[in-house]
Design an enzyme around this catalytic site. Sequence first.
Site, PDB file in Angstrom:
ATOM      1  N   GLU A   1       0.825  -1.208   0.000  1.00 32.44           N
ATOM      2  CA  GLU A   1       0.000   0.000   0.000  1.00 32.44           C
ATOM      3  C   GLU A   1       0.865   1.267   0.000  1.00 32.44           C
ATOM      4  OE1 GLU A   1      -4.290  -0.265   1.724  1.00 32.44           O
ATOM      5  OE2 GLU A   1      -3.147   0.868   3.172  1.00 32.44           O
TER       6      GLU A   1
ATOM      7  N   HIS B   1       6.974 -27.050  -1.521  1.00 32.69           N
ATOM      8  CA  HIS B   1       6.280 -28.103  -2.269  1.00 32.69           C
ATOM      9  C   HIS B   1       5.148 -27.523  -3.109  1.00 32.69           C
ATOM     10  CE1 HIS B   1       8.457 -31.305  -0.084  1.00 32.69           C
ATOM     11  NE2 HIS B   1       8.624 -30.293   0.747  1.00 32.69           N
TER      12      HIS B   1
ATOM     13  N   LYS C   1     -14.147   1.035  -3.818  1.00 31.90           N
ATOM     14  CA  LYS C   1     -15.181   1.482  -2.869  1.00 31.90           C
ATOM     15  C   LYS C   1     -16.273   2.251  -3.604  1.00 31.90           C
ATOM     16  CE  LYS C   1     -12.298   2.257   1.190  1.00 31.90           C
ATOM     17  NZ  LYS C   1     -11.720   3.293   2.030  1.00 31.90           N
TER      18      LYS C   1
HETATM   19  O1  PA5 Z   1      -3.053   1.396   6.026  1.00 30.76           O
HETATM   20  C1  PA5 Z   1      -4.087   2.009   5.803  1.00 30.76           C
HETATM   21  O2  PA5 Z   1      -4.175   3.246   5.892  1.00 30.76           O
HETATM   22  C2  PA5 Z   1      -5.332   1.260   5.423  1.00 30.76           C
HETATM   23  O3  PA5 Z   1      -5.050  -0.087   5.217  1.00 30.76           O
HETATM   24  C3  PA5 Z   1      -6.390   1.389   6.517  1.00 30.76           C
HETATM   25  O4  PA5 Z   1      -5.861   0.925   7.723  1.00 30.76           O
HETATM   26  C4  PA5 Z   1      -7.636   0.595   6.148  1.00 30.76           C
HETATM   27  O5  PA5 Z   1      -8.125   1.010   4.919  1.00 30.76           O
HETATM   28  C5  PA5 Z   1      -8.716   0.756   7.214  1.00 30.76           C
HETATM   29  O6  PA5 Z   1      -9.078   2.083   7.353  1.00 30.76           O
HETATM   30  P1  PA5 Z   1      -9.876   2.594   8.606  1.00 30.76           P
HETATM   31  O7  PA5 Z   1      -9.036   2.432   9.796  1.00 30.76           O
HETATM   32  O8  PA5 Z   1     -10.166   4.034   8.312  1.00 30.76           O
HETATM   33  O9  PA5 Z   1     -11.144   1.772   8.697  1.00 30.76           O
END
Ligand code: PA5
Length: 446
Positions: free
Chosen positions: A287, A308, A422
């Site tokens: 990410e 494996h 989303k």
């Molecule tokens: O690392 C990040 O910013 C994302 O993976 C968020 O943690 C994830 O999208 C969850 O978001 P939130 O805490 O707003 O529900």
Amino acid sequence: MAFALELKDRFASEYVDPKQKEAIGKESGLALQKLLNGTSPGSEFLGWVRLPQNKNQAELQKIQSVASKIRAQSETVVVVGIGGSYLGARAVIDSSKSYFSSPKIGSPEIIYAGHQLDARYHSELLKYLEGREFSVNVVSKSGTTTEPALALRLLWDLAKKKYGNAAKERIVATTDGSKGALLQMSKELGFETFTIPDNVGGRYSVLTPVGLFPIAAAGVDIFSFWEGFQEAADALLSDTSPETNLACLYATYRNCFYRSGKKLEVMASYTPSLHTLAEWWKQLFGESEGKQGLGIFPASVDLTTDLHSMGQYLQEGERNIFETVLYPKQSKEEIRIPKDPDDLDGLNFLAGKTMSEVNEQALLGTLVAHSEGKVPCLEILFSDNGPKSLGQLMYFFELACGISGNVLGVNPFDQPGVEAYKKNMFALLGKPGFENLRETLKKKGV
Ligand code: PA5
């Protein structure tokens, strides 16, 4: 214990041109400086960099005390969150806990929800919890993420039916301090809350209540976890030389490999207890770096299990991979292989050796095979699977990720690409405000 991480390049260095390594090393050094002086892209989210050196003892005590109360009333604690809001805690809990245990009130199991939308999972979860004493820790920084919000709706409904007016004593919410539906809901319903600092993004938040509360609820020592983070920060922030700073070195190697066409990094570990740590690492790096058409694709394997399956690809598939092997120097438990007088399985040559000795030779044999198969292999060694050692490792990865993303030329602290699915999902589900996109998707025949 001082900072005890090692980064070995004995099976990787021959794949790197020393001049390129020196040049990229300089970029890593500059990237570290940007993190330290707050000039990195995404600078509003650099709160994690010095967080380990600014312990809030009162908050830690509160986390510990609420966690003790939750443990005392629960056989099961459901941690509700997705992405950075649950993976860090789960990594530490899975690394520290026993593989086989019988949860009971006072020593609850930790299970998870709100990290996917599977009907069967949630239906079975509700049935499972009906007959158990449970509590919930819901974690969402935005307070509006669909997956955890939906799971909380289901769990809150069950809690009200099961516990009536006392249901609110079963919910702990970790969220933003000033906005979001979860904060509002918590205030109105009277849930205990913890605040996520504004300047720490989800995947860098394991040292905030996001990670600390579930870790404490699992009975793992959060003070020791913090100490590990602090030791790593003290070591890695005081040595800004890219040749010796391990976070810089790891970032340098990654970017050397990437620029020479090795676009996939496979994290390999030889203990199933680190499976979730690799999941956390994938989320952290994937990410943070996968944007603008750039980024190393982070993958992981559990060895020797996957030798494996994916082992074939790693040995002989497309040569666009490098490997990073993660292993603790000490195992929490040891087992010695017994001698069998009949030796029908032909394994007496192993009698008297420990299981770890066998695992280590499997690791060494694999490192030789993969590196000779033109997969550079880095090794990251750390003390053990305990919380302090994990804290050191996780800070190392966070810092290396911030450095590596800067060297790559991206903002490692945003995630604009996550919005695409989303929006489509909301439009398809008929969420108010998404009518135009719904029409566009219909016209496309979706
Ligand atoms: O690392 C990040 O910013 C994302 O993976 C968020 O943690 C994830 O999208 C969850 O978001 P939130 O805490 O707003 O529900």
